[in-house]
Motif scaffolding. Structure first.
Motif, PDB file in Angstrom:
ATOM      1  N   GLU A  33       2.546  -5.536  -0.447  1.00  0.00           N
ATOM      2  CA  GLU A  33       2.764  -4.455  -1.405  1.00  0.00           C
ATOM      3  C   GLU A  33       1.463  -3.713  -1.720  1.00  0.00           C
ATOM      4  O   GLU A  33       1.468  -2.510  -1.996  1.00  0.00           O
ATOM      5  CB  GLU A  33       3.355  -5.044  -2.691  1.00  0.00           C
ATOM      6  CG  GLU A  33       3.738  -4.040  -3.743  1.00  0.00           C
ATOM      7  CD  GLU A  33       4.172  -4.715  -5.034  1.00  0.00           C
ATOM      8  OE1 GLU A  33       4.289  -4.003  -6.040  1.00  0.00           O
ATOM      9  OE2 GLU A  33       4.360  -5.956  -5.051  1.00  0.00           O
ATOM     10  N   LEU A  55       1.029  -0.883   0.677  1.00  0.00           N
ATOM     11  CA  LEU A  55       1.894   0.249   0.328  1.00  0.00           C
ATOM     12  C   LEU A  55       1.311   1.035  -0.834  1.00  0.00           C
ATOM     13  O   LEU A  55       1.387   2.266  -0.868  1.00  0.00           O
ATOM     14  CB  LEU A  55       3.289  -0.258  -0.022  1.00  0.00           C
ATOM     15  CG  LEU A  55       4.282   0.784  -0.535  1.00  0.00           C
ATOM     16  CD1 LEU A  55       4.596   1.815   0.553  1.00  0.00           C
ATOM     17  CD2 LEU A  55       5.564   0.103  -1.017  1.00  0.00           C
ATOM     18  N   PRO A 107       6.376  -8.560  -1.476  1.00  0.00           N
ATOM     19  CA  PRO A 107       5.823  -8.329  -2.823  1.00  0.00           C
ATOM     20  C   PRO A 107       4.503  -9.055  -3.045  1.00  0.00           C
ATOM     21  O   PRO A 107       4.273 -10.157  -2.560  1.00  0.00           O
ATOM     22  CB  PRO A 107       6.915  -8.880  -3.745  1.00  0.00           C
ATOM     23  CG  PRO A 107       7.625  -9.904  -2.916  1.00  0.00           C
ATOM     24  CD  PRO A 107       7.589  -9.389  -1.514  1.00  0.00           C
ATOM     25  N   GLY A 136       6.216  -5.055  -9.600  1.00  0.00           N
ATOM     26  CA  GLY A 136       6.588  -4.081  -8.578  1.00  0.00           C
ATOM     27  C   GLY A 136       5.920  -2.731  -8.723  1.00  0.00           C
ATOM     28  O   GLY A 136       6.400  -1.731  -8.174  1.00  0.00           O
ATOM     29  N   TYR A 145       5.140  -0.877  -5.448  1.00  0.00           N
ATOM     30  CA  TYR A 145       6.327  -0.269  -4.835  1.00  0.00           C
ATOM     31  C   TYR A 145       6.582   1.099  -5.466  1.00  0.00           C
ATOM     32  O   TYR A 145       6.859   2.081  -4.766  1.00  0.00           O
ATOM     33  CB  TYR A 145       7.555  -1.152  -5.037  1.00  0.00           C
ATOM     34  CG  TYR A 145       7.631  -2.369  -4.147  1.00  0.00           C
ATOM     35  CD1 TYR A 145       7.757  -2.238  -2.761  1.00  0.00           C
ATOM     36  CD2 TYR A 145       7.603  -3.651  -4.684  1.00  0.00           C
ATOM     37  CE1 TYR A 145       7.841  -3.355  -1.942  1.00  0.00           C
ATOM     38  CE2 TYR A 145       7.680  -4.773  -3.874  1.00  0.00           C
ATOM     39  CZ  TYR A 145       7.804  -4.617  -2.507  1.00  0.00           C
ATOM     40  OH  TYR A 145       7.890  -5.715  -1.692  1.00  0.00           O
ATOM     41  N   ARG A 183       6.655   4.797  -3.714  1.00  0.00           N
ATOM     42  CA  ARG A 183       7.780   5.734  -3.798  1.00  0.00           C
ATOM     43  C   ARG A 183       7.301   7.105  -4.260  1.00  0.00           C
ATOM     44  O   ARG A 183       7.749   8.138  -3.752  1.00  0.00           O
ATOM     45  CB  ARG A 183       8.847   5.186  -4.753  1.00  0.00           C
ATOM     46  CG  ARG A 183       9.662   4.039  -4.174  1.00  0.00           C
ATOM     47  CD  ARG A 183      10.885   3.739  -5.026  1.00  0.00           C
ATOM     48  NE  ARG A 183      10.522   3.140  -6.304  1.00  0.00           N
ATOM     49  CZ  ARG A 183      10.394   1.839  -6.514  1.00  0.00           C
ATOM     50  NH1 ARG A 183      10.587   0.989  -5.511  1.00  0.00           N
ATOM     51  NH2 ARG A 183      10.072   1.371  -7.710  1.00  0.00           N
ATOM     52  N   TYR A 238      10.187   7.595   1.885  1.00  0.00           N
ATOM     53  CA  TYR A 238      10.300   6.193   1.465  1.00  0.00           C
ATOM     54  C   TYR A 238      11.485   5.485   2.128  1.00  0.00           C
ATOM     55  O   TYR A 238      11.554   4.262   2.110  1.00  0.00           O
ATOM     56  CB  TYR A 238      10.407   6.103  -0.061  1.00  0.00           C
ATOM     57  CG  TYR A 238      10.066   4.732  -0.593  1.00  0.00           C
ATOM     58  CD1 TYR A 238       8.741   4.317  -0.671  1.00  0.00           C
ATOM     59  CD2 TYR A 238      11.061   3.848  -0.990  1.00  0.00           C
ATOM     60  CE1 TYR A 238       8.418   3.058  -1.148  1.00  0.00           C
ATOM     61  CE2 TYR A 238      10.747   2.588  -1.477  1.00  0.00           C
ATOM     62  CZ  TYR A 238       9.418   2.187  -1.547  1.00  0.00           C
ATOM     63  OH  TYR A 238       9.096   0.934  -2.008  1.00  0.00           O
ATOM     64  N   GLU A 262      11.861  -2.860   1.400  1.00  0.00           N
ATOM     65  CA  GLU A 262      11.346  -3.784   0.388  1.00  0.00           C
ATOM     66  C   GLU A 262      11.942  -5.168   0.644  1.00  0.00           C
ATOM     67  O   GLU A 262      13.151  -5.361   0.570  1.00  0.00           O
ATOM     68  CB  GLU A 262      11.700  -3.293  -1.008  1.00  0.00           C
ATOM     69  CG  GLU A 262      11.066  -1.955  -1.370  1.00  0.00           C
ATOM     70  CD  GLU A 262      11.383  -1.532  -2.791  1.00  0.00           C
ATOM     71  OE1 GLU A 262      11.988  -2.339  -3.534  1.00  0.00           O
ATOM     72  OE2 GLU A 262      11.040  -0.391  -3.165  1.00  0.00           O
TER      73      GLU A 262
END
Length: 218
Positions: free
Chosen positions: A121, A124, A146, A151, A154, A158, A165, A170
């Protein structure tokens, strides 16, 4: 698991239409890498390539590729699968200078219909720093496990990617709160790393980092 040396043709190895690429500096590898990889093997119908990075663009690596590759081989050596190919490759050793994820994706797309990059994560959460990240997401799926309890990364991904996305998957994997940087710090401070790294490479890891300051090269 099979060890692949050099920039070889992969046609004869392909057992599936998709390839999952698990890239990491493995500086050092730890049991969290094993847990995440095991969950991925159970989740995806694909071939799997463990890919130690040589000169990643966003961090300085202070341990030679050959040492980190050896550690990775010993870490993942017990992985077996009857219906999937599991490989570890020294691909990046044979690429001069900084290598980018998109170049690895292009390489594997020569042999597979789809490529999946298995990342944390935290990666990301910094996706806009990736080289040609929009083109990368159009070519590959980003499968993200994760790293935070809330989160938040994440959400940031997004916000940055918007309609792109849909190329992010996920993963509902456990949060593994082990990091290579923390292991390096523990060694420098003389603290135990037992249970955090594979026992067969624990002594070598301690000897490697014990007197090596962060950012210092051999």
């Amino acid at each position: 698991m099979e060890i692949l040396y050099g920039l070889r043709e992969l046609n004869s190895l392909s057992k599936n239409d998709a390839a999952v690429i698990f890239g990491s500096s493995f500086n050092p590898p730890h049991l969290g890498h094993l847990v995440i990889f095991n969950y991925a093997v159970n989740y995806f119908d694909a071939d799997f390539y463990i890919l130690p990075t040589n000169n990643p663009p966003h961090k300085a690596i202070n341990v030679p590729f050959e040492k980190r590759f050896e550690w990775a081989v010993r870490t993942f050596q017990d992985f077996k699968s009857q219906d999937k190919g599991i490989y570890i490759t020294d691909l990046e050793k044979h690429i001069e200078g900084v290598n980018y994820a998109i170049y690895n994706v292009d390489y594997f797309l020569k042999y597979y219909k789809s490529v999946i990059l298995l990342v944390g994560e935290d990666a990301l959460g910094n996706i806009e720093k990736w080289f040609k990240y929009e083109e990368l997401l159009r070519k590959a799926t980003l499968a993200v496990y994760p790293r935070t309890r809330d989160g938040k990364l994440y959400k940031r991904g997004r916000d940055v990617l918007g309609e792109l996305y849909y190329r992010v998957l996920e993963l509902d994997f456990p949060i593994i709160e082990i990091s290579s940087s923390e292991i390096r710090r523990f060694v420098r401070e003389g603290k135990s790393i037992t249970g955090l790294v594979p026992s067969e490479i624990e002594d070598d890891i301690i000897q490697t980092y014990q007197y090596l300051e962060e950012g210092e090269r051999w």
